[in-house]
Design a protein around this motif. Structure first.
Motif, PDB file in Angstrom:
ATOM      1  N   ASP A 191       3.532   0.146   3.797  1.00 22.59           N
ATOM      2  CA  ASP A 191       4.987   0.314   3.889  1.00 22.59           C
ATOM      3  C   ASP A 191       5.578   0.876   2.603  1.00 22.59           C
ATOM      4  OD1 ASP A 191       4.900  -0.725   6.447  1.00 22.59           O
ATOM      5  OD2 ASP A 191       5.520  -2.748   5.853  1.00 22.59           O
ATOM      6  N   SER A 192       4.903   0.637   1.483  1.00 22.80           N
ATOM      7  CA  SER A 192       5.443   1.078   0.198  1.00 22.80           C
ATOM      8  C   SER A 192       5.290   2.579  -0.032  1.00 22.80           C
ATOM      9  CB  SER A 192       4.761   0.311  -0.948  1.00 22.80           C
ATOM     10  OG  SER A 192       3.441   0.806  -1.187  1.00 22.80           O
ATOM     11  N   ARG A 193       4.430   3.236   0.761  1.00 18.98           N
ATOM     12  CA  ARG A 193       4.222   4.680   0.609  1.00 18.98           C
ATOM     13  C   ARG A 193       4.292   5.315   2.001  1.00 18.98           C
ATOM     14  NH1 ARG A 193       1.823   4.935  -4.941  1.00 18.98           N
ATOM     15  NH2 ARG A 193       1.769   7.210  -4.836  1.00 18.98           N
ATOM     16  N   THR A 249       1.890  -4.287   3.570  1.00 16.76           N
ATOM     17  CA  THR A 249       2.950  -4.140   2.562  1.00 16.76           C
ATOM     18  C   THR A 249       2.685  -2.931   1.678  1.00 16.76           C
ATOM     19  OG1 THR A 249       1.862  -5.645   0.980  1.00 16.76           O
ATOM     20  CG2 THR A 249       3.412  -6.622   2.541  1.00 16.76           C
ATOM     21  N   ALA A 253       8.614  -1.453  -4.343  1.00 23.69           N
ATOM     22  CA  ALA A 253       8.296  -2.294  -3.188  1.00 23.69           C
ATOM     23  C   ALA A 253       7.618  -3.575  -3.630  1.00 23.69           C
ATOM     24  CB  ALA A 253       7.387  -1.527  -2.235  1.00 23.69           C
ATOM     25  N   GLU A 254       7.804  -4.609  -2.846  1.00 21.75           N
ATOM     26  CA  GLU A 254       7.080  -5.857  -3.070  1.00 21.75           C
ATOM     27  C   GLU A 254       5.775  -5.785  -2.294  1.00 21.75           C
ATOM     28  OE1 GLU A 254       9.197  -9.451  -2.400  1.00 21.75           O
ATOM     29  OE2 GLU A 254      10.959  -8.822  -3.546  1.00 21.75           O
ATOM     30  N   ILE A 255       4.668  -5.743  -3.028  1.00 22.47           N
ATOM     31  CA  ILE A 255       3.354  -5.604  -2.410  1.00 22.47           C
ATOM     32  C   ILE A 255       2.602  -6.913  -2.584  1.00 22.47           C
ATOM     33  CG2 ILE A 255       1.187  -4.326  -2.409  1.00 22.47           C
ATOM     34  CD1 ILE A 255       2.741  -1.967  -3.628  1.00 22.47           C
ATOM     35  N   GLU A 277      -1.559  -4.625  -5.358  1.00 24.42           N
ATOM     36  CA  GLU A 277      -0.578  -3.929  -6.191  1.00 24.42           C
ATOM     37  C   GLU A 277      -1.189  -3.477  -7.513  1.00 24.42           C
ATOM     38  OE1 GLU A 277       4.038  -4.403  -7.656  1.00 24.42           O
ATOM     39  OE2 GLU A 277       2.913  -6.200  -7.101  1.00 24.42           O
ATOM     40  N   ASP A 322       9.204  10.702  -3.598  1.00 21.95           N
ATOM     41  CA  ASP A 322      10.158   9.641  -3.259  1.00 21.95           C
ATOM     42  C   ASP A 322      11.572  10.184  -3.422  1.00 21.95           C
ATOM     43  OD1 ASP A 322      11.570   7.348  -2.810  1.00 21.95           O
ATOM     44  OD2 ASP A 322      10.854   6.282  -4.588  1.00 21.95           O
ATOM     45  N   SER A 362      13.355   5.059  -4.250  1.00 24.00           N
ATOM     46  CA  SER A 362      13.283   3.720  -3.663  1.00 24.00           C
ATOM     47  C   SER A 362      13.119   2.649  -4.737  1.00 24.00           C
ATOM     48  CB  SER A 362      12.096   3.641  -2.702  1.00 24.00           C
ATOM     49  OG  SER A 362      12.131   4.689  -1.763  1.00 24.00           O
TER      50      SER A 362
END
Length: 462
Positions: free
Chosen positions: A215-217, A212, A204-206, A339, A197, A201
């Motif tokens: 998108d977080s990874r 979602t 993220a909201e998972i 999550e 990363d 970042s």
């Protein structure tokens, strides 16, 4: 395993197996394979009559035993997640005759010789197939690396991002600069979990939406990590050393161009991917289905097709399971909380039918499968002088494979510790009927034979 599923067997040390389809590096041929004292003694024409008992497989396929170099077994310390007995039984049921255990998720993590000795103590009388071991290196254990490598691990692994295990923190660039010359000196591969990363970042909201989590990874995390390893390896090479960097479980096809360029420079860089990246894709993953969570994540269908092209071109070297199990509770199956769920795919015994089903549809054949799942993995772990081929002098490790059998994967089939997998309900083609380890039948049509006969495999001692 209940006693009803284990049969006693008196192994003979001299026999032969005949098949119309024996898979060798030169293709698929009718042949008679003669086994003596656990080794392949001869490969002769199909109608050759040896002076020993012959088992005729007819048109069933005789393949080299699979070599899976990426398995999290978690013993000692987290045996409630998995263990050597159940993991190696699942391997045998999947046609895997050699696997390599990962250095984390067990307690202690395998980052020094003392921890490795504890791991070796834990495998006694539990191995149904042969088993090698990866060590690990974290920032505080670089000084232990020489001794760990001398102890017989086949190489070491590091993360470039949070591993999810507190006792196995990630390495920074300066840490890697210290470790890589040591790996080069020992001529041992350096396995890298390549996610980075660079932008630090915000968390993220998972939600329960798989998108979602995807998108977080992003792919950029993998791409940037691989680029960093290529740059660092360039530094090592400029100093007259050659560190073999290996990228585990590639999921981003965008990194393929960088990998090609690095190899053209002459870098020692190998790449693996996994059945879940080749057979699953994000558009079909239902929301709240935590069994599909893994890191890096399963990506889009177009990305999946590009990974297959990477295999075809030889940019991706081989396919391994990355079997990473945990308890059903840690998977949060009931809540669907992606999550909080542990990230890892459980499918150790199903790799061969999963890949064969897809590969045949794409025009690949059984020699391709043996190349990706036996020969190349045996070469990677330094065992290609005894494993991964049907050749004279090699271990008599075989899979009897019915490549036409179609069936649905059910949880009841599962031999690993917890009977959960994202592949439940999936129809596949190809059934493992029997598995031989050094000439002994260890698995035969859903039954395990005799008792564990697998052996630890230590670098330089096989």
């Amino acid at each position: 395993m209940s006693s009803s599923n284990i049969k006693n067997q008196n192994p003979t040390n001299h026999f032969a197996i005949r098949s119309q389809r024996v898979v060798t590096e030169k293709g698929v041929h009718a042949a008679t394979v003669i086994i003596k004292n656990g080794l392949i003694d001869a490969v002769r024409e199909h109608d050759y009559q040896p002076n020993c008992a012959v088992e005729d497989l007819g048109n069933k396929v005789l393949m080299p035993g699979l070599v899976d170099s990426h398995v999290h077994i978690n013993e000692p310390g987290r045996t409630e997640w998995e263990g050597f007995n159940t993991a190696t039984q699942a391997a045998a049921a999947g046609g895997i005759t050699t696997l390599v255990d990962m250095p984390l998720n067990c307690i202690p993590v395998t980052i020094n010789k003392q921890a490795f000795d504890e791991k070796l103590d834990a495998v006694v009388d539990k191995l149904w197939v042969d088993c090698g071991f990866w060590g690990g290196v974290i920032p505080d254990s670089v000084n232990d690396l020489d001794e760990l490598l001398d102890a017989g691990v086949l190489g070491v692994k590091s993360f470039l991002i949070d591993s999810g295990i507190e006792e196995f923190p990630n390495m920074e660039a300066d840490d890697l600069r210290k470790a890589m010359p040591i790996l080069a000196k020992h001529n041992s591969p350096y396995l890298i979990h390549a996610e980075l990363d660079c932008g630090n970042s915000e968390p993220a909201e998972i939600s329960d939406s798989y998108q979602t989590f995807l998108d977080s990874r992003p792919k950029s995390w993998e791409n940037d990590a691989i680029d960093m390893m290529i740059d660092l390896n360039r530094e090592v090479k400029a100093n007259g050393q050659d560190c073999h960097v290996h990228i585990v479980h590639l999921s981003s096809a965008e990194a393929i161009s960088s990998i090609k360029a690095a190899r053209e420079e002459g870098q020692s860089l190998t790449i693996e991917t996994c059945p879940h990246y080749l057979t699953l894709f994000s558009e079909e993953i239902p929301d709240g289905k935590t069994l599909f969570k893994c890191c890096p994540p399963i990506r889009e269908n177009d990305n999946r097709h590009q990974l297959w092209e990477g295999l075809k071109e030889g940019v991706i070297d081989f396919i391994v399971s990355d079997h990473s199990p945990c308890t059903p509770q840690l998977k949060h199956i009931d809540t669907g909380d992606i999550e909080k769920a542990w990230g890892g795919i459980s499918a150790l015994q199903f790799g061969l039918p999963l890949i064969w089903t897809q590969a045949e549809e794409r025009g690949f054949d059984l020699t391709d499968i043996a190349h990706w799942m036996s020969a190349q993995t045996a070469k990677f772990i330094g065992m290609n002088h005894v494993k991964g081929h049907i050749k004279v002098g090699y271990h008599a490790d075989f899979v009897v494979f019915d490549d036409e059998s179609k069936y649905e994967i059910t949880n009841e089939m599962i031999k690993h510790r917890h009977k959960i997998t994202p592949y439940e309900g999936r129809t596949v083609k190809g059934r493992v009927e029997r598995t031989y380890l050094r000439g002994q039948t260890v698995y035969d049509n859903d039954e395990f034979m005799n008792s564990p006969v697998g052996q630890p495999l230590l670098k330089g001692r096989v």
